[in-house]
Design a protein around this motif. Structure first.
Motif, mmCIF file in Angstrom:
data_model
loop_
_atom_site.group_PDB
_atom_site.id
_atom_site.type_symbol
_atom_site.label_atom_id
_atom_site.label_comp_id
_atom_site.label_asym_id
_atom_site.label_seq_id
_atom_site.Cartn_x
_atom_site.Cartn_y
_atom_site.Cartn_z
ATOM 1 N N VAL A 291 -5.198 0.048 0.457
ATOM 2 C CA VAL A 291 -4.385 1.089 1.087
ATOM 3 C C VAL A 291 -5.280 2.200 1.620
ATOM 4 O O VAL A 291 -5.119 2.678 2.752
ATOM 5 C CB VAL A 291 -3.351 1.643 0.083
ATOM 6 C CG1 VAL A 291 -2.657 2.876 0.653
ATOM 7 C CG2 VAL A 291 -2.328 0.579 -0.269
ATOM 8 N N TYR A 292 -6.221 2.621 0.804
ATOM 9 C CA TYR A 292 -7.147 3.686 1.209
ATOM 10 C C TYR A 292 -7.921 3.289 2.465
ATOM 11 O O TYR A 292 -8.049 4.061 3.410
ATOM 12 C CB TYR A 292 -8.101 3.986 0.056
ATOM 13 C CG TYR A 292 -9.175 4.989 0.394
ATOM 14 C CD1 TYR A 292 -8.967 6.347 0.210
ATOM 15 C CD2 TYR A 292 -10.411 4.567 0.893
ATOM 16 C CE1 TYR A 292 -9.962 7.274 0.514
ATOM 17 C CE2 TYR A 292 -11.399 5.478 1.205
ATOM 18 C CZ TYR A 292 -11.174 6.830 1.012
ATOM 19 O OH TYR A 292 -12.149 7.734 1.328
ATOM 20 N N ARG A 352 -7.168 -7.263 5.580
ATOM 21 C CA ARG A 352 -6.778 -6.713 4.283
ATOM 22 C C ARG A 352 -5.313 -7.016 3.981
ATOM 23 O O ARG A 352 -4.957 -7.372 2.857
ATOM 24 C CB ARG A 352 -7.030 -5.212 4.266
ATOM 25 C CG ARG A 352 -8.496 -4.838 4.259
ATOM 26 C CD ARG A 352 -8.696 -3.335 4.169
ATOM 27 N NE ARG A 352 -10.111 -3.017 4.223
ATOM 28 C CZ ARG A 352 -10.934 -3.039 3.188
ATOM 29 N NH1 ARG A 352 -10.457 -3.396 2.008
ATOM 30 N NH2 ARG A 352 -12.199 -2.737 3.314
ATOM 31 N N ALA A 353 -4.461 -6.845 4.980
ATOM 32 C CA ALA A 353 -3.046 -7.158 4.768
ATOM 33 C C ALA A 353 -2.852 -8.650 4.513
ATOM 34 O O ALA A 353 -2.054 -9.059 3.655
ATOM 35 C CB ALA A 353 -2.225 -6.712 5.974
ATOM 36 N N TYR A 356 -3.316 -10.085 0.900
ATOM 37 C CA TYR A 356 -2.217 -9.950 -0.044
ATOM 38 C C TYR A 356 -0.956 -10.661 0.435
ATOM 39 O O TYR A 356 0.122 -10.464 -0.130
ATOM 40 C CB TYR A 356 -1.916 -8.468 -0.287
ATOM 41 C CG TYR A 356 -3.000 -7.778 -1.064
ATOM 42 C CD1 TYR A 356 -4.055 -7.149 -0.396
ATOM 43 C CD2 TYR A 356 -2.994 -7.774 -2.455
ATOM 44 C CE1 TYR A 356 -5.075 -6.535 -1.109
ATOM 45 C CE2 TYR A 356 -4.004 -7.158 -3.167
ATOM 46 C CZ TYR A 356 -5.040 -6.535 -2.492
ATOM 47 O OH TYR A 356 -6.046 -5.942 -3.196
ATOM 48 N N GLY A 357 -1.070 -11.470 1.472
ATOM 49 C CA GLY A 357 0.100 -12.156 1.994
ATOM 50 C C GLY A 357 1.073 -11.216 2.671
ATOM 51 O O GLY A 357 2.270 -11.505 2.763
ATOM 52 N N GLY A 358 0.572 -10.076 3.166
ATOM 53 C CA GLY A 358 1.425 -9.076 3.785
ATOM 54 C C GLY A 358 1.483 -9.206 5.292
ATOM 55 O O GLY A 358 1.157 -10.238 5.864
ATOM 56 N N ALA A 359 1.902 -8.115 5.926
ATOM 57 C CA ALA A 359 2.077 -8.099 7.380
ATOM 58 C C ALA A 359 1.357 -6.889 7.945
ATOM 59 O O ALA A 359 1.213 -5.852 7.285
ATOM 60 C CB ALA A 359 3.561 -8.048 7.747
ATOM 61 N N LEU A 376 1.728 -4.469 2.034
ATOM 62 C CA LEU A 376 0.924 -5.191 1.054
ATOM 63 C C LEU A 376 1.787 -5.479 -0.174
ATOM 64 O O LEU A 376 1.948 -4.621 -1.051
ATOM 65 C CB LEU A 376 -0.309 -4.371 0.643
ATOM 66 C CG LEU A 376 -1.523 -4.346 1.571
ATOM 67 C CD1 LEU A 376 -1.185 -3.753 2.921
ATOM 68 C CD2 LEU A 376 -2.661 -3.570 0.933
ATOM 69 N N PRO A 377 2.388 -6.662 -0.269
ATOM 70 C CA PRO A 377 3.179 -6.992 -1.463
ATOM 71 C C PRO A 377 2.279 -7.315 -2.656
ATOM 72 O O PRO A 377 1.165 -7.827 -2.493
ATOM 73 C CB PRO A 377 3.978 -8.224 -1.019
ATOM 74 C CG PRO A 377 3.146 -8.841 0.056
ATOM 75 C CD PRO A 377 2.407 -7.725 0.741
#
Length: 385
Positions: A291-292, A352-353, A356-359, A376-377
């Motif tokens: 996130v940072y 990075r997204a 984590y399997g994110g979008a 980021l789930p």
């Protein structure tokens, strides 16, 4: 269309006022003939191969029929040159070379027929011309033009392919570099977790008989920490290769607590940052670091491409996912905004997204400015849902 019109005027003028004997056709026919010969130029981008055949055939027919004038036959092949250039730009070198050979053969044949059958019957020119009318000159001019058009188109095609390969290679290199950087950052988190597990295991082993409650508490910490660490190791193994990177100095991993400092740095660079953090649950260290980094790169892009500007940063953590949104309103001091932010920074945030399997999404806003969003789930124990 403009190129076709210009070529039509040039061909029509060359037929009406030729350097040698005039065509036996009526003077008014020069313009329809020029229009027919130039038509393939107008639609060459739709079907370049078919238009090359049509342009070459039209120039050949009007030459054999005597609709052009001696000394200006090469002008009627200018449309063929323009279409051949496009064919060389868009097709394989073998196909374009075959087209060049066919056009040269047709042009040579047409010029030889004209000078053997049509030219002897033409009336002499009213005034002598400085340009001699001879088939070697006509054939030489046509050959030079066709070869130059083909060579230029081939060079352009090669340059485009080389550029595309280079861009693809740079993108792949950027992804690999970003993955190695992520691995170095995760090294601190994993090393810290394994140290904690070692300490807690030692405590549990020593107090298992005397203080079983403390031993069970230590084992619970070990369980939670090992699950989170194992999840991080799996992510790294899935994304990275071992390539012998030099060891990096150990640095504290940044996280949510460092976001206000990021905003302060951006404000010092002239960006008015409004930071909103809604954290309903503590983030695992690796997620907080991602996130940072995403917020850091997004603010860097705002400073580089839009500053001075106004920017809002929103981080929403609800215990299941971290949602990040960074929106700026573009430059406010009259500098044209640079909307193209397709560099390596966006590639790194997207990686990075994806870890984590994110979008991830980024792009210009209709009302101006730029928007970056990422999701980021994660599970409470740090594993991927």
């Amino acid at each position: 269309m403009a190129a076709a019109l210009a070529v039509t005027l040039i061909i029509g003028y060359a037929v009406v006022d030729p350097p040698g004997p005039s065509s036996p056709w009526p003077a008014w026919s020069a313009w329809p003939v020029a229009a027919v010969v130039s038509f393939p130029v107008a639609v060459r981008r739709r079907r370049p191969r078919a238009m090359l055949a049509l342009a070459c055939a039209a120039a050949t027919v009007v030459t054999v029929a005597g609709a052009v004038a001696a000394g200006a036959i090469w002008v009627s092949f200018v449309p063929t040159v323009l279409v051949l250039y496009l064919v060389a730009c868009t097709t394989s070198i073998a196909w374009s070379a075959a087209g060049l050979a066919a056009c040269l053969s047709a042009a040579v044949t047409a010029v030889l027929i004209f000078y053997a059958q049509v030219f002897p019957g033409l009336a002499p020119a009213h005034s002598p011309s400085e340009l001699p009318q001879a088939w070697p000159i006509e054939i030489g001019a046509i050959a030079v033009l066709l070869t130059a058009g083909w060579a230029t188109g081939t060079a352009v095609r090669w340059n485009r392919q080389t550029t595309a390969r280079l861009v693809g290679h740079l993108a792949e290199t950027a992804v690999a570099d970003e993955r190695r950087r992520i691995a170095r950052e995760l090294h601190d988190v994993i090393g810290h977790s394994m140290s904690l597990i070692t300490v807690k295991a030692t405590v549990a082993n020593h107090v298992a008989d005397a203080r079983p409650q403390e031993a069970r508490a230590a084992l619970a910490v070990i369980e939670q920490t090992s699950r989170s660490t194992l999840a991080e190791i799996h992510r790294v193994l899935d994304l990275l290769r071992s390539d012998g990177d030099p060891q990096q100095a150990r640095l504290p991993a940044p996280g949510m607590a460092d976001l206000p400092e990021l905003a302060a740095h951006a404000r010092s660079a002239g960006v008015e940052v409004e930071l909103t953090v809604r954290e309903e649950a503590a983030l695992p260290p690796a997620v907080a670091m991602s996130v940072y980094r995403i917020v850091q790169q997004a603010l860097t892009n705002v400073i580089t491409h839009a500053g001075p500007a106004r920017c809002s940063v929103t981080v929403d953590v609800d215990g299941r996912q971290a949602v990040i949104e960074v929106v700026d309103d573009g430059s406010r001091h009259g500098r044209p905004p640079r909307q193209d932010r397709s560099g390596h920074g966006l590639i790194g945030m997207r990686e990075r997204a994806r870890m984590y399997g994110g979008a991830f999404d980024a792009g210009p806003r209709p009302e101006g400015g730029f928007r970056v969003s990422a999701r980021l789930p994660y599970n409470p124990d740090g594993t991927t849902p």
